[in-house]
Structure formats: structure tokens, C-alpha cells
Write an enzyme that holds these catalytic residues in place. Structure first.
Site, PDB file in Angstrom:
ATOM      1  N   CYS A   1      18.329   7.224 -31.593  1.00 61.04           N
ATOM      2  CA  CYS A   1      18.382   8.136 -32.741  1.00 61.04           C
ATOM      3  C   CYS A   1      18.265   9.562 -32.201  1.00 61.04           C
ATOM      4  O   CYS A   1      18.511   9.813 -31.016  1.00 61.04           O
ATOM      5  CB  CYS A   1      17.313   7.798 -33.775  1.00 61.04           C
TER       6      CYS A   1
ATOM      7  N   ASN B   1      13.840   9.874 -31.249  1.00 59.54           N
ATOM      8  CA  ASN B   1      13.183   8.688 -30.669  1.00 59.54           C
ATOM      9  C   ASN B   1      11.716   8.581 -31.096  1.00 59.54           C
ATOM     10  O   ASN B   1      10.872   8.103 -30.347  1.00 59.54           O
ATOM     11  CB  ASN B   1      13.301   8.665 -29.133  1.00 59.54           C
TER      12      ASN B   1
ATOM     13  N   CYS C   1      11.188   8.134 -34.941  1.00 60.04           N
ATOM     14  CA  CYS C   1      11.189   7.476 -36.258  1.00 60.04           C
ATOM     15  C   CYS C   1      12.034   6.202 -36.285  1.00 60.04           C
ATOM     16  O   CYS C   1      11.508   5.104 -36.406  1.00 60.04           O
ATOM     17  CB  CYS C   1      11.696   8.432 -37.345  1.00 60.04           C
ATOM     18  N   ARG C   2      13.361   6.335 -36.165  1.00 60.95           N
ATOM     19  CA  ARG C   2      14.241   5.185 -36.391  1.00 60.95           C
ATOM     20  C   ARG C   2      14.385   4.270 -35.179  1.00 60.95           C
ATOM     21  O   ARG C   2      14.242   3.048 -35.300  1.00 60.95           O
ATOM     22  CB  ARG C   2      15.639   5.675 -36.826  1.00 60.95           C
ATOM     23  N   SER C   3      14.717   4.835 -33.999  1.00 59.67           N
ATOM     24  CA  SER C   3      14.971   3.938 -32.857  1.00 59.67           C
ATOM     25  C   SER C   3      13.716   3.196 -32.375  1.00 59.67           C
ATOM     26  O   SER C   3      13.850   2.062 -31.902  1.00 59.67           O
ATOM     27  CB  SER C   3      15.693   4.668 -31.717  1.00 59.67           C
TER      28      SER C   3
ATOM     29  N   ASP D   1      18.051   9.512 -41.706  1.00 57.22           N
ATOM     30  CA  ASP D   1      16.926  10.084 -40.968  1.00 57.22           C
ATOM     31  C   ASP D   1      15.755  10.286 -41.931  1.00 57.22           C
ATOM     32  O   ASP D   1      15.854  11.078 -42.867  1.00 57.22           O
ATOM     33  CB  ASP D   1      17.372  11.425 -40.374  1.00 57.22           C
TER      34      ASP D   1
HETATM   35  P1  4NP Z   1      14.413  10.148 -35.534  1.00 57.32           P
HETATM   36  O1  4NP Z   1      13.850  11.245 -36.547  1.00 57.32           O
HETATM   37  O2  4NP Z   1      15.720  10.672 -34.990  1.00 57.32           O
HETATM   38  O3  4NP Z   1      14.606   8.948 -36.380  1.00 57.32           O
HETATM   39  O4  4NP Z   1      13.368   9.966 -34.459  1.00 57.32           O
HETATM   40  C1  4NP Z   1      13.691  12.588 -36.184  1.00 57.32           C
HETATM   41  C2  4NP Z   1      12.554  12.998 -35.540  1.00 57.32           C
HETATM   42  C3  4NP Z   1      12.367  14.318 -35.224  1.00 57.32           C
HETATM   43  C4  4NP Z   1      13.351  15.242 -35.535  1.00 57.32           C
HETATM   44  C5  4NP Z   1      14.504  14.829 -36.170  1.00 57.32           C
HETATM   45  C6  4NP Z   1      14.671  13.505 -36.486  1.00 57.32           C
HETATM   46  N1  4NP Z   1      13.170  16.611 -35.224  1.00 57.32           N
HETATM   47  O5  4NP Z   1      13.999  17.427 -35.646  1.00 57.32           O
HETATM   48  O6  4NP Z   1      12.203  16.969 -34.526  1.00 57.32           O
END
Ligand code: 4NP
Length: 157
Positions: free
Chosen positions: A9, A12, A14-16, A125
């Protein structure tokens, strides 16, 4: 034969991490742990070294999955040669991955929702809070179950 699967994602956190934790849990439930190498990474580097987001830790724990030991890392060039499947959570991740890997490795890059029995392109997201972590968990679990059914049909119930 070992199949190497990398969930990717943006951050790294939240989703992955949910992809990695859910897929590992399904693989263990089916007695296939020695048939897989499973990891996750982010296209971005903002959260490198951090544990998963507390909201991802909580929804995983609610389903009996402990992802607290994971630490965020960024995708590296070596990942495309190492992993058989590089699974993007959304189309932006997919674009970023394809831009970073040689053309002969493009077939390894897939979107996780290509395996969703329900239609859709992206695992949304949840970082900004517009989509719930419970929705993301259910979606990722659905896709991981179908993926494992395809890779090991003899193990599906
Ligand atoms: P992820 O979510 O891609 O599912 O881990 C996010 C975590 C942090 C950010 C964006 C998406 N960020 O902008 O810091």
C-alpha cells in the site's frame, strides 16, 4: 514449491499490514505455512520502522490476528525479482509499482481486488478516516481467501 507474496500500500501501516496478517492467518489455518513467504511494504517511506496503525492492530485483534510485530518498510527494487506476486491495494499503488519495475516483471504486479468475488478496483485508504477499518478488513479477507483458493484449490472448503 514456495510462493512469495508481497502486499503493498502507500504507507505500509494500514492496509498492507492487514493483507500480510490476514493472508498469513489463512495460510496457517490451512496448514500451508511452509508453502509461503509473506511480507508487506509501502510505496512511500514516511513510516519506515513503525508498527502498524493502532486502528489496524485493533481490527486485526478483534478477528484474532496479532500484527503488532510488523514494522513498515519501503518497497525495494529487489522485491520485484524476489516475490512471485506483488499485490497492490489500489490503482495508485499499482501505477507506482509498475513504474519502478522492469517490464518483464510487470506480470507479477496485480491489484488485490482482482481476486475479489465482489466487483471493485481499490481497497480504499482508511488513513484519513473516510472508510472504516472494518470495511477494509472484510474486503482484504475476501480477496485473500479467493487468492489462496486459486493458489491451493485442494485446501479450500
Ligand atoms: P496505508 O495508509 O497506505 O494503508 O498504510 C496510509 C498511511 C499513511 C499515509 C497514507 C496512507 N500517509 O500519508 O502518511
Amino acid at each position: 514449491m514456495v510462493t512469495r507474496v508481497l502486499f503493498v500500500c502507500l504507507g505500509n501501516i494500514c492496509r498492507s499490514p492487514l493483507g500480510e496478517g490476514i493472508f498469513r492467518s489463512l495460510v496457517e489455518q490451512r496448514g500451508l505455512a511452509d508453502r509461503f513467504e509473506i511480507d508487506s511494504a509501502g510505496t512511500g517511506d514516511w513510516h519506515v520502522g513503525e508498527p502498524p496503525d493502532p486502528r489496524s492492530i485493533a481490527i486485526a485483534a478483534h478477528h484474532g490476528i496479532d500484527i503488532r510485530g510488523q514494522r513498515a518498510r519501503q518497497v525495494s527494487g529487489d522485491d520485484f525479482a524476489h516475490f512471485d506476486l506483488v499485490l497492490a491495494m489500489d490503482r495508485a499503488n499499482e501505477r507506482d509499482l509498475l513504474a519502478r519495475c522492469p517490464a518483464e516483471q510487470h506480470p507479477r504486479v496485480r491489484r488485490l481486488r482482482e481476486y475479489d468475488p465482489q466487483s471493485g478496483h481499490d481497497v480504499p485508504d482508511p488513513w484519513f478516516g473516510t472508510h472504516g477499518f472494518d470495511l477494509v478488513f472484510a474486503m482484504v479477507e475476501r480477496c485473500c481467501t479467493r487468492l489462496l483458493d486459486e493458489l491451493h484449490p485442494e485446501s479450500s472448503r
